[in-house]
Design a protein around this motif. Structure first.
Motif: not given
Length: 247
Positions: A55-57, A135-139, A229-230
């Motif tokens: 997960x990313x915030x 995988x959707x974060x950068x986009x 990169x996580x």
């Protein structure tokens, strides 16, 4: 008769005095007395496990300016609506988009020996988004920039469910604590008799947000998807225990 009564009174006083030490001794908890006489080791240890985040915030937003407050707010609303639409199009669910800041501030020009001159207004609107597919974060970031976002504060990575890695860290912490107890006991000529108490501290906490991009508008339109990169997260559990040791 008076002599007899005085003697009886003296006997009663002696009886009460003799009973006091017995009552005091009985009030002392046996367990506390036993612990006072026991030899104990009070130790601490920790266990860690490393796991990839899932997960990313990320906090991003739009800053606009206008000659009037209404002009600045209207411009901001137009661009922010476009940003939110781009997030949804990139696969971010509505429930994972939350407004985290909305500010309207007057802007002044300062001249020496003169009163401040109002030049306009500045509006900042920020949202915090949760991305469950990294995988959707950068986009998603690129999409918001192309839609008008010009502020990106930072990104932090975390875990949707930290139960499994926390339990693994707990097992490692308890094993480390037991090994330390055995070491200290042998070094001092004792052996571990039992674990008296065990307490836990610490636990998983998300990684603090890291700076990601400055004024994203300066990037222009990206040809490549922004790489994000996580890495790995460290899940740590701290424990402390009291051991009784014997010869």
């Amino acid at each position: 008769m008076k002599t007899l009564m005085r003697a009886a009174g003296l006997g009663l006083a002696l009886t009460l005095t003799a009973a006091a030490p017995a009552a005091l001794a009985q009030a002392t908890p046996p367990a506390a007395d036993t612990m006072f006489r026991a030899t104990t080791l009070n130790l601490a240890a920790y266990g860690e496990t490393r796991v990839e985040p899932d997960m990313a915030m990320i906090a991003l937003g739009v800053m606009t300016e206008g000659k009037t407050a209404d002009e600045a707010m209207t411009a901001n609303a137009t661009r922010m609506n476009a940003v939110i639409a781009s997030l949804k199009k990139a696969g971010i669910a509505q429930k994972d988009i939350q407004t985290s800041g909305l500010n309207l501030n007057p802007q002044y020009r300062y001249v020496e020996n003169q009163a401040p001159i109002l030049t306009g207004y500045q509006v900042s609107n920020q949202v915090t988004i949760r991305v469950l597919d990294l995988k959707k974060l950068g986009g998603a970031v690129d999409a918001t920039v192309n839609a008008g976002a010009n502020q990106i504060q930072g990104v932090s990575f975390g875990l949707v469910d930290a139960t499994a890695p926390e339990n693994a860290a707990r097992e490692a912490a308890v094993k480390a604590l037991a090994a330390k107890a055995d070491l200290y006991a042998k070094a001092t000529g004792y052996r571990v008799a039992r674990l008296v108490s065990l307490s836990e501290g610490g636990g998983y906490s998300p990684r603090p947000p890291a700076p990601m991009l400055e004024m994203a508008a300066a990037r222009g339109f990206a040809k490549d998807v922004t790489p994000v990169q996580g890495g790995e997260l460290t899940v740590r559990i701290d424990v402390s225990g009291l051991y009784e040791v014997t010869r």
